[in-house]
Design a protein around this motif. Structure first.
Motif, PDB file in Angstrom:
ATOM      1  N   SER A 190      -4.903  -0.881  -3.309  1.00 57.14           N
ATOM      2  CA  SER A 190      -5.040   0.448  -3.762  1.00 57.14           C
ATOM      3  C   SER A 190      -5.680   1.374  -2.728  1.00 57.14           C
ATOM      4  CB  SER A 190      -5.946   0.487  -4.947  1.00 57.14           C
ATOM      5  OG  SER A 190      -5.532  -0.246  -6.061  1.00 57.14           O
ATOM      6  N   ASP A 191      -6.830   1.272  -2.289  1.00 56.52           N
ATOM      7  CA  ASP A 191      -7.224   2.218  -1.061  1.00 56.52           C
ATOM      8  C   ASP A 191      -8.214   1.308  -0.041  1.00 56.52           C
ATOM      9  OD1 ASP A 191      -8.968   4.362  -0.134  1.00 56.52           O
ATOM     10  OD2 ASP A 191      -7.795   5.575  -1.221  1.00 56.52           O
ATOM     11  N   SER A 192      -8.402   1.938   1.065  1.00 59.50           N
ATOM     12  CA  SER A 192      -9.207   1.029   2.002  1.00 59.50           C
ATOM     13  C   SER A 192     -10.553   1.323   1.592  1.00 59.50           C
ATOM     14  CB  SER A 192      -9.193   1.671   3.342  1.00 59.50           C
ATOM     15  OG  SER A 192      -9.243   3.135   3.254  1.00 59.50           O
ATOM     16  N   GLY A 209      -6.136 -18.885  -5.788  1.00 55.20           N
ATOM     17  CA  GLY A 209      -5.075 -19.067  -6.358  1.00 55.20           C
ATOM     18  C   GLY A 209      -4.985 -17.937  -7.420  1.00 55.20           C
ATOM     19  N   ALA A 210      -5.698 -16.914  -7.733  1.00 57.47           N
ATOM     20  CA  ALA A 210      -5.592 -16.112  -8.847  1.00 57.47           C
ATOM     21  C   ALA A 210      -4.339 -15.122  -8.517  1.00 57.47           C
ATOM     22  CB  ALA A 210      -6.934 -15.364  -8.911  1.00 57.47           C
ATOM     23  N   LEU A 211      -4.065 -14.886  -7.257  1.00 52.79           N
ATOM     24  CA  LEU A 211      -2.904 -14.134  -7.035  1.00 52.79           C
ATOM     25  C   LEU A 211      -1.781 -14.814  -6.293  1.00 52.79           C
ATOM     26  CD1 LEU A 211      -5.211 -11.265  -5.315  1.00 52.79           C
ATOM     27  CD2 LEU A 211      -4.487 -11.443  -7.586  1.00 52.79           C
ATOM     28  N   ASP A 212      -0.693 -14.155  -6.384  1.00 52.42           N
ATOM     29  CA  ASP A 212       0.509 -14.864  -6.072  1.00 52.42           C
ATOM     30  C   ASP A 212       1.168 -13.551  -4.930  1.00 52.42           C
ATOM     31  OD1 ASP A 212       0.799 -17.446  -7.755  1.00 52.42           O
ATOM     32  OD2 ASP A 212       1.104 -15.391  -9.031  1.00 52.42           O
ATOM     33  N   ILE A 213       0.886 -12.516  -5.158  1.00 56.99           N
ATOM     34  CA  ILE A 213       1.639 -11.375  -4.541  1.00 56.99           C
ATOM     35  C   ILE A 213       0.459 -10.400  -4.128  1.00 56.99           C
ATOM     36  CG2 ILE A 213       3.555  -9.806  -4.421  1.00 56.99           C
ATOM     37  CD1 ILE A 213       4.377 -11.313  -6.966  1.00 56.99           C
ATOM     38  N   VAL A 214       0.392  -9.909  -2.934  1.00 60.24           N
ATOM     39  CA  VAL A 214      -0.536  -8.786  -2.521  1.00 60.24           C
ATOM     40  C   VAL A 214       0.284  -7.631  -1.981  1.00 60.24           C
ATOM     41  CG1 VAL A 214      -2.757  -8.016  -1.322  1.00 60.24           C
ATOM     42  CG2 VAL A 214      -2.420 -10.312  -2.750  1.00 60.24           C
ATOM     43  N   PHE A 215      -0.142  -6.496  -2.247  1.00 60.36           N
ATOM     44  CA  PHE A 215       0.437  -5.330  -1.668  1.00 60.36           C
ATOM     45  C   PHE A 215      -0.774  -4.498  -0.909  1.00 60.36           C
ATOM     46  CE2 PHE A 215       3.241  -5.760  -5.193  1.00 60.36           C
ATOM     47  CZ  PHE A 215       4.792  -5.356  -4.518  1.00 60.36           C
ATOM     48  N   ALA A 216      -0.394  -4.180   0.284  1.00 57.95           N
ATOM     49  CA  ALA A 216      -1.652  -3.346   1.200  1.00 57.95           C
ATOM     50  C   ALA A 216      -0.554  -2.464   2.054  1.00 57.95           C
ATOM     51  CB  ALA A 216      -2.235  -4.392   2.069  1.00 57.95           C
ATOM     52  N   ASN A 217      -1.272  -1.325   2.378  1.00 61.14           N
ATOM     53  CA  ASN A 217      -0.906  -0.508   3.523  1.00 61.14           C
ATOM     54  C   ASN A 217      -1.768  -0.970   4.829  1.00 61.14           C
ATOM     55  OD1 ASN A 217      -3.408   0.937   3.489  1.00 61.14           O
ATOM     56  ND2 ASN A 217      -2.482   2.455   2.233  1.00 61.14           N
ATOM     57  N   GLU A 218      -1.343  -0.452   5.989  1.00 61.21           N
ATOM     58  CA  GLU A 218      -1.948  -0.772   7.214  1.00 61.21           C
ATOM     59  C   GLU A 218      -3.329  -0.448   7.246  1.00 61.21           C
ATOM     60  OE1 GLU A 218      -0.057   0.113  11.046  1.00 61.21           O
ATOM     61  OE2 GLU A 218       1.643   1.270   9.905  1.00 61.21           O
ATOM     62  N   SER A 219      -4.039   0.416   6.932  1.00 58.26           N
ATOM     63  CA  SER A 219      -5.471   0.691   6.768  1.00 58.26           C
ATOM     64  C   SER A 219      -6.170  -0.425   5.752  1.00 58.26           C
ATOM     65  CB  SER A 219      -5.702   2.151   6.319  1.00 58.26           C
ATOM     66  OG  SER A 219      -5.526   2.404   5.115  1.00 58.26           O
ATOM     67  N   GLU A 220      -5.500  -0.530   4.632  1.00 59.08           N
ATOM     68  CA  GLU A 220      -5.976  -1.560   3.940  1.00 59.08           C
ATOM     69  C   GLU A 220      -6.235  -2.928   4.343  1.00 59.08           C
ATOM     70  OE1 GLU A 220      -4.409   1.112   0.212  1.00 59.08           O
ATOM     71  OE2 GLU A 220      -3.558  -1.015   0.474  1.00 59.08           O
ATOM     72  N   ARG A 248       4.293   0.711   5.683  1.00 61.07           N
ATOM     73  CA  ARG A 248       3.809   1.264   6.977  1.00 61.07           C
ATOM     74  C   ARG A 248       4.337   2.837   7.018  1.00 61.07           C
ATOM     75  NH1 ARG A 248       4.979  -2.159  11.971  1.00 61.07           N
ATOM     76  NH2 ARG A 248       3.123  -0.959  12.809  1.00 61.07           N
ATOM     77  N   SER A 249       4.410   3.508   5.943  1.00 63.81           N
ATOM     78  CA  SER A 249       4.972   4.580   5.968  1.00 63.81           C
ATOM     79  C   SER A 249       6.569   4.794   6.363  1.00 63.81           C
ATOM     80  CB  SER A 249       4.125   5.664   6.491  1.00 63.81           C
ATOM     81  OG  SER A 249       2.846   5.744   5.898  1.00 63.81           O
ATOM     82  N   GLU A 250       6.608   5.767   7.388  1.00 64.21           N
ATOM     83  CA  GLU A 250       8.024   5.793   7.938  1.00 64.21           C
ATOM     84  C   GLU A 250       8.420   4.817   8.748  1.00 64.21           C
ATOM     85  OE1 GLU A 250       5.213   7.689  11.005  1.00 64.21           O
ATOM     86  OE2 GLU A 250       5.349   7.624   8.617  1.00 64.21           O
ATOM     87  N   THR A 276       2.092  11.497  -2.622  1.00 62.83           N
ATOM     88  CA  THR A 276       1.369  10.945  -3.789  1.00 62.83           C
ATOM     89  C   THR A 276       2.183   9.998  -4.397  1.00 62.83           C
ATOM     90  OG1 THR A 276       0.216  12.916  -4.285  1.00 62.83           O
ATOM     91  CG2 THR A 276       0.204  11.265  -5.959  1.00 62.83           C
ATOM     92  N   GLY A 277       1.906   8.771  -4.721  1.00 61.91           N
ATOM     93  CA  GLY A 277       2.661   7.947  -5.589  1.00 61.91           C
ATOM     94  C   GLY A 277       3.707   6.965  -4.542  1.00 61.91           C
ATOM     95  N   ALA A 278       3.707   7.306  -3.235  1.00 66.88           N
ATOM     96  CA  ALA A 278       4.602   6.550  -2.441  1.00 66.88           C
ATOM     97  C   ALA A 278       4.525   4.886  -2.585  1.00 66.88           C
ATOM     98  CB  ALA A 278       4.535   6.882  -1.084  1.00 66.88           C
ATOM     99  N   GLY A 279       3.276   4.564  -2.429  1.00 65.21           N
ATOM    100  CA  GLY A 279       2.812   3.288  -2.539  1.00 65.21           C
ATOM    101  C   GLY A 279       3.183   2.729  -3.841  1.00 65.21           C
ATOM    102  N   ASP A 280       2.911   3.476  -4.878  1.00 69.42           N
ATOM    103  CA  ASP A 280       3.221   3.209  -6.214  1.00 69.42           C
ATOM    104  C   ASP A 280       4.721   2.804  -6.518  1.00 69.42           C
ATOM    105  OD1 ASP A 280       0.508   3.712  -6.355  1.00 69.42           O
ATOM    106  OD2 ASP A 280       0.681   5.773  -7.584  1.00 69.42           O
TER     107      ASP A 280
END
Length: 332
Positions: A190-192, A209-220, A248-250, A276-280
């Motif tokens: 979600s956010d750093s 083992g609670a998670l199978d997939i994790v989304f993050a951006n660079e700062s997070e 990683r944005s662009e 707004t919403g790019a990661g979503d």
């Protein structure tokens, strides 16, 4: 295992976005850090709303945006999030159901108002978010419908939700029910600032083992592993026993597993309007593809296409059919 009724079920903060264009001077005058997200209380919400000028009101919420994106791809989406039975809560409910998303959560009849996020967009497209959480903080384990969880191919959890104890209980209950039904569980960091607050707990979820997939951006990701070096953070992420996706944005994204790291390019755009919403929406495309058993690189291309669409207009939800867009661009 029974075939899933839903491609993706999201759990998150049900929020209505209030968007306004602004400039650097307004941010400075109101002591707002450009590009950040901060939590505010109701008096500050009212003050900011009065000061920010003409605004557009659009249903939002990070994971809610993602589930709407799944539906726009032609997927079957479901969502669990708390609103109050007030005017803003009615708007949120109408909007998410109108696109075909299953939204079974009963609204609160008392307590704080439906959540709002005041999003200030500068001319470079960067957004500064000020969020009043209100009613969405009252989401609890009793709102998690076991039948809906068991019927969902992937359960997608919002890092922003990881705050109050009852929300954590809802989070854990959904993950346990999903795994018991043989489904997958995904988390967006979600956010750093979320990572800074809950680093140890997020790592525990990953490593138990609670998670199978994790989304993050660079700062997070760098915050998660407490390093300023991106390559070091990616290396640490690779050692986790899960599917990692780093936006990683662009520069596109990385798909990270123990076996390999794959880079996928971003889609070109004509005009950056509002990030707004790019990661979503990236998550929407990726998870829809994953639920339909597509290759990870194809999932990433779908995510990149959805992100490219949403950043070229104001608002965090698609303005065209993402399914048609994917077909027109040869992604599906």
């Amino acid at each position: 295992m029974t075939a899933p009724l839903y491609d993706v079920l999201g759990l998150g903060n049900a929020i209505v976005d209030v968007l306004a264009r602004t400039d650097e001077a307004f941010l400075l005058a109101n002591q707002l850090h450009k590009g950040s997200m901060r939590l505010i209380e109701e008096p500050e919400a009212e003050r900011l709303f009065s000061a920010m000028g003409p605004a557009t009101v659009i249903s939002g919420g990070s994971v809610a945006n993602s589930i709407v994106g799944v539906a726009s791809f032609g997927g079957r989406g479901a969502y669990i999030g708390k609103v109050k039975n007030d005017e803003v809560g009615g708007l949120f409910t109408h909007d998410i159901r109108s696109i075909g998303v299953h939204f079974p959560t009963a609204p609160s009849t008392d307590g704080p108002a439906t959540a709002r996020s005041f999003i200030l967009v500068t001319p470079d497209g960067e957004r500064t978010m000020n969020t009043y959480l209100g009613a969405c903080q009252n989401l609890g384990p009793e709102d998690v419908d076991p039948d809906v969880v068991a019927a969902s191919s992937i359960v997608y959890l919002e890092g922003y939700l990881w705050d109050r104890d009852q929300a954590k209980q809802a989070f854990r209950r959904a993950a346990q029910l999903a795994h018991a039904a043989g489904r997958q569980v995904a988390l967006t960091l979600s956010d750093s600032f979320c990572v800074d607050r809950f680093r140890d707990e997020f790592l525990d979820l990953m490593r138990t083992g609670a998670l199978d997939i994790v989304f993050a951006n660079e700062s997070e990701l760098k915050s998660l592993y407490q390093t300023a070096d991106f390559a070091t953070a990616v290396s640490a992420f690779r050692d986790e026993n899960l599917l990692g996706v780093v936006t990683r944005s662009e520069e596109g994204c990385l798909i990270v597993t123990r076996e390999q790291t794959q880079a996928v390019d971003a889609f070109p755009i004509d005009n950056l309007v509002d990030t707004t919403g790019a990661g979503d929406l990236f998550a929407a495309g990726f998870l829809f593809g994953l639920a339909r058993d597509l290759e990870a690189t194809t999932c990433a291309r779908m995510g990149a296409l959805a992100a490219a669409e949403v950043i070229q207009h104001v608002g965090a939800r698609p303005e065209v059919s993402l399914l048609d867009l994917a077909r027109d661009n040869g992604v599906l």
